[in-house]
Scaffold this motif. Structure first.
Motif, PDB file in Angstrom:
ATOM      1  N   VAL A  19      84.112  10.146  24.872  1.00 40.32           N
ATOM      2  CA  VAL A  19      82.777  10.084  24.266  1.00 40.32           C
ATOM      3  C   VAL A  19      81.941   9.015  24.976  1.00 40.32           C
ATOM      4  O   VAL A  19      82.420   7.904  25.209  1.00 40.32           O
ATOM      5  CB  VAL A  19      82.901   9.784  22.762  1.00 40.32           C
ATOM      6  CG1 VAL A  19      81.524   9.613  22.125  1.00 40.32           C
ATOM      7  CG2 VAL A  19      83.698  10.878  22.054  1.00 40.32           C
ATOM      8  N   HIS A  20      80.712   9.361  25.326  1.00 39.51           N
ATOM      9  CA  HIS A  20      79.750   8.396  25.858  1.00 39.51           C
ATOM     10  C   HIS A  20      79.069   7.725  24.666  1.00 39.51           C
ATOM     11  O   HIS A  20      78.444   8.407  23.848  1.00 39.51           O
ATOM     12  CB  HIS A  20      78.708   9.098  26.730  1.00 39.51           C
ATOM     13  CG  HIS A  20      79.314   9.922  27.826  1.00 39.51           C
ATOM     14  ND1 HIS A  20      79.799   9.391  28.992  1.00 39.51           N
ATOM     15  CD2 HIS A  20      79.558  11.247  27.898  1.00 39.51           C
ATOM     16  CE1 HIS A  20      80.288  10.350  29.754  1.00 39.51           C
ATOM     17  NE2 HIS A  20      80.153  11.499  29.111  1.00 39.51           N
ATOM     18  N   LYS A  21      79.204   6.397  24.562  1.00 41.28           N
ATOM     19  CA  LYS A  21      78.709   5.673  23.394  1.00 41.28           C
ATOM     20  C   LYS A  21      77.572   4.749  23.782  1.00 41.28           C
ATOM     21  O   LYS A  21      77.742   3.882  24.647  1.00 41.28           O
ATOM     22  CB  LYS A  21      79.845   4.853  22.765  1.00 41.28           C
ATOM     23  CG  LYS A  21      80.966   5.704  22.195  1.00 41.28           C
ATOM     24  CD  LYS A  21      82.071   4.838  21.575  1.00 41.28           C
ATOM     25  CE  LYS A  21      83.210   5.724  21.083  1.00 41.28           C
ATOM     26  NZ  LYS A  21      84.378   4.964  20.630  1.00 41.28           N
ATOM     27  N   GLY A  22      76.434   4.934  23.110  1.00 36.14           N
ATOM     28  CA  GLY A  22      75.295   4.045  23.326  1.00 36.14           C
ATOM     29  C   GLY A  22      74.358   4.582  24.382  1.00 36.14           C
ATOM     30  O   GLY A  22      74.745   5.350  25.274  1.00 36.14           O
ATOM     31  N   ILE A  23      73.102   4.166  24.296  1.00 39.23           N
ATOM     32  CA  ILE A  23      72.059   4.756  25.136  1.00 39.23           C
ATOM     33  C   ILE A  23      72.267   4.461  26.622  1.00 39.23           C
ATOM     34  O   ILE A  23      71.904   5.305  27.469  1.00 39.23           O
ATOM     35  CB  ILE A  23      70.650   4.313  24.649  1.00 39.23           C
ATOM     36  CG1 ILE A  23      69.562   5.186  25.261  1.00 39.23           C
ATOM     37  CG2 ILE A  23      70.416   2.840  24.893  1.00 39.23           C
ATOM     38  CD1 ILE A  23      69.601   6.639  24.842  1.00 39.23           C
ATOM     39  N   ALA A  24      72.888   3.338  26.963  1.00 36.19           N
ATOM     40  CA  ALA A  24      73.088   3.029  28.390  1.00 36.19           C
ATOM     41  C   ALA A  24      74.089   4.014  28.998  1.00 36.19           C
ATOM     42  O   ALA A  24      73.848   4.605  30.058  1.00 36.19           O
ATOM     43  CB  ALA A  24      73.581   1.587  28.555  1.00 36.19           C
ATOM     44  N   ALA A  25      75.214   4.222  28.307  1.00 36.15           N
ATOM     45  CA  ALA A  25      76.227   5.160  28.798  1.00 36.15           C
ATOM     46  C   ALA A  25      75.667   6.581  28.814  1.00 36.15           C
ATOM     47  O   ALA A  25      75.946   7.368  29.738  1.00 36.15           O
ATOM     48  CB  ALA A  25      77.476   5.084  27.932  1.00 36.15           C
ATOM     49  N   ILE A  26      74.888   6.906  27.803  1.00 35.97           N
ATOM     50  CA  ILE A  26      74.307   8.257  27.712  1.00 35.97           C
ATOM     51  C   ILE A  26      73.303   8.489  28.845  1.00 35.97           C
ATOM     52  O   ILE A  26      73.302   9.540  29.487  1.00 35.97           O
ATOM     53  CB  ILE A  26      73.670   8.452  26.311  1.00 35.97           C
ATOM     54  CG1 ILE A  26      74.780   8.552  25.268  1.00 35.97           C
ATOM     55  CG2 ILE A  26      72.747   9.667  26.294  1.00 35.97           C
ATOM     56  CD1 ILE A  26      74.300   8.474  23.830  1.00 35.97           C
ATOM     57  N   SER A  27      72.466   7.504  29.111  1.00 33.39           N
ATOM     58  CA  SER A  27      71.501   7.638  30.203  1.00 33.39           C
ATOM     59  C   SER A  27      72.220   7.835  31.532  1.00 33.39           C
ATOM     60  O   SER A  27      71.824   8.675  32.352  1.00 33.39           O
ATOM     61  CB  SER A  27      70.603   6.397  30.274  1.00 33.39           C
ATOM     62  OG  SER A  27      69.821   6.291  29.103  1.00 33.39           O
ATOM     63  N   ALA A  28      73.305   7.093  31.751  1.00 31.69           N
ATOM     64  CA  ALA A  28      74.068   7.233  33.004  1.00 31.69           C
ATOM     65  C   ALA A  28      74.658   8.633  33.107  1.00 31.69           C
ATOM     66  O   ALA A  28      74.659   9.243  34.185  1.00 31.69           O
ATOM     67  CB  ALA A  28      75.165   6.173  33.059  1.00 31.69           C
ATOM     68  N   PHE A  29      75.158   9.140  31.984  1.00 29.42           N
ATOM     69  CA  PHE A  29      75.725  10.493  31.986  1.00 29.42           C
ATOM     70  C   PHE A  29      74.667  11.526  32.382  1.00 29.42           C
ATOM     71  O   PHE A  29      74.908  12.385  33.237  1.00 29.42           O
ATOM     72  CB  PHE A  29      76.298  10.802  30.598  1.00 29.42           C
ATOM     73  CG  PHE A  29      76.717  12.228  30.407  1.00 29.42           C
ATOM     74  CD1 PHE A  29      77.841  12.733  31.051  1.00 29.42           C
ATOM     75  CD2 PHE A  29      75.990  13.088  29.580  1.00 29.42           C
ATOM     76  CE1 PHE A  29      78.225  14.059  30.882  1.00 29.42           C
ATOM     77  CE2 PHE A  29      76.373  14.408  29.403  1.00 29.42           C
ATOM     78  CZ  PHE A  29      77.493  14.896  30.058  1.00 29.42           C
ATOM     79  N   TYR A  30      73.488  11.444  31.792  1.00 25.98           N
ATOM     80  CA  TYR A  30      72.448  12.437  32.097  1.00 25.98           C
ATOM     81  C   TYR A  30      71.864  12.239  33.495  1.00 25.98           C
ATOM     82  O   TYR A  30      71.477  13.208  34.151  1.00 25.98           O
ATOM     83  CB  TYR A  30      71.365  12.447  31.019  1.00 25.98           C
ATOM     84  CG  TYR A  30      71.839  13.129  29.762  1.00 25.98           C
ATOM     85  CD1 TYR A  30      72.052  14.508  29.753  1.00 25.98           C
ATOM     86  CD2 TYR A  30      72.130  12.418  28.608  1.00 25.98           C
ATOM     87  CE1 TYR A  30      72.522  15.149  28.621  1.00 25.98           C
ATOM     88  CE2 TYR A  30      72.596  13.054  27.467  1.00 25.98           C
ATOM     89  CZ  TYR A  30      72.793  14.415  27.483  1.00 25.98           C
ATOM     90  OH  TYR A  30      73.275  15.053  26.360  1.00 25.98           O
ATOM     91  N   GLU A  31      71.817  11.010  33.963  1.00 28.04           N
ATOM     92  CA  GLU A  31      71.359  10.805  35.352  1.00 28.04           C
ATOM     93  C   GLU A  31      72.279  11.548  36.316  1.00 28.04           C
ATOM     94  O   GLU A  31      71.831  12.126  37.305  1.00 28.04           O
ATOM     95  CB  GLU A  31      71.282   9.307  35.671  1.00 28.04           C
ATOM     96  CG  GLU A  31      70.022   8.682  35.070  1.00 28.04           C
ATOM     97  CD  GLU A  31      70.009   7.156  35.140  1.00 28.04           C
ATOM     98  OE1 GLU A  31      71.045   6.551  35.494  1.00 28.04           O
ATOM     99  OE2 GLU A  31      68.949   6.572  34.808  1.00 28.04           O
ATOM    100  N   GLY A  32      73.580  11.575  36.008  1.00 32.64           N
ATOM    101  CA  GLY A  32      74.514  12.342  36.826  1.00 32.64           C
ATOM    102  C   GLY A  32      74.208  13.832  36.791  1.00 32.64           C
ATOM    103  O   GLY A  32      74.212  14.506  37.830  1.00 32.64           O
ATOM    104  N   SER A  33      73.926  14.342  35.598  1.00 28.36           N
ATOM    105  CA  SER A  33      73.586  15.765  35.472  1.00 28.36           C
ATOM    106  C   SER A  33      72.292  16.090  36.206  1.00 28.36           C
ATOM    107  O   SER A  33      72.188  17.117  36.877  1.00 28.36           O
ATOM    108  CB  SER A  33      73.425  16.150  33.993  1.00 28.36           C
ATOM    109  OG  SER A  33      74.646  15.990  33.311  1.00 28.36           O
ATOM    110  N   PHE A  34      71.312  15.203  36.075  1.00 25.44           N
ATOM    111  CA  PHE A  34      70.028  15.445  36.743  1.00 25.44           C
ATOM    112  C   PHE A  34      70.236  15.407  38.265  1.00 25.44           C
ATOM    113  O   PHE A  34      69.632  16.186  38.997  1.00 25.44           O
ATOM    114  CB  PHE A  34      68.983  14.419  36.320  1.00 25.44           C
ATOM    115  CG  PHE A  34      68.601  14.485  34.863  1.00 25.44           C
ATOM    116  CD1 PHE A  34      69.087  15.492  34.044  1.00 25.44           C
ATOM    117  CD2 PHE A  34      67.758  13.532  34.309  1.00 25.44           C
ATOM    118  CE1 PHE A  34      68.731  15.558  32.692  1.00 25.44           C
ATOM    119  CE2 PHE A  34      67.390  13.585  32.966  1.00 25.44           C
ATOM    120  CZ  PHE A  34      67.888  14.597  32.163  1.00 25.44           C
TER     121      PHE A  34
END
Lengths: 118, 118
Positions: free
Chosen positions: A43-58
């Motif tokens: 699980v990606h927890k917190g906005i920093a980890a989440i932003s990093a996850f989506y930057e990878g997808s983008f």
């Protein structure tokens, strides 16, 4: 919060991929949100980890298109869509749970090997 | 449990409606299962309450048809479908969670007013 707000949030999420706009992701998710994609993985927890996850997808140029209407129930919204990325099509169902402020506090993505095609 | 088992269980669930076969429902759900349909409403707890709930749906001649592939992830399966009942079409997404024995231990149905049409 209203169904209209939840449907607009899902549309904003699709738009975030189209625009590769991490600012939209930061608008959508609560600071303490969790993202589990696919369900059963870390699980990606917190906005920093989440932003990093989506930057990878983008960065991978992933594009989303809904394949049916958003379903709103309780504090949640569920929606079916296709992801086109790296020459593949992945058929996914996401469930967003919203907090009282209207932010997504939990995202779970359901997809498996059977949902990947060329 | 395997994705194949979970996909077969979803197909059996659709078949239960077509046949109005409460015996299939009893095969699918664990004794201690919960059903929340739609999410945000009172939860049906235990196989007796769940059977009564589905007997009501079968009595109303509800019919289900999947509108995309079953998505398997972690211990869950998510699927999008249409229900035709009482002259209406309702577009729904269900999430089944399975226990170690391969029975559905939690069912959540996502749909709202926006998903009902004539």
């Amino acid at each position: 919060m209203s169904s209209a707000h939840r449907i607009a949030t899902v549309n904003k999420y699709v738009e975030a991929f189209a625009r590769k706009d991490i600012g939209l992701i930061r608008q959508i998710f609560a600071d303490n949100a969790t993202v589990e994609d696919p369900v059963g993985t870390d699980v990606h927890k917190g906005i920093a980890a989440i932003s990093a996850f989506y930057e990878g997808s983008f960065g991978a140029d992933a594009r989303l298109s809904l394949t049916g209407p958003v379903r709103c129930a309780g504090n949640a919204a569920a929606f079916a869509f296709e992801v086109h990325v790296a020459g593949m099509k992945i058929e996914v169902i996401d469930v967003f749970e919203f907090d009282a402020a209207g932010k997504v506090v939990s995202m779970k993505a359901y997809w498996g090997q059977e949902n990947i095609s060329q």
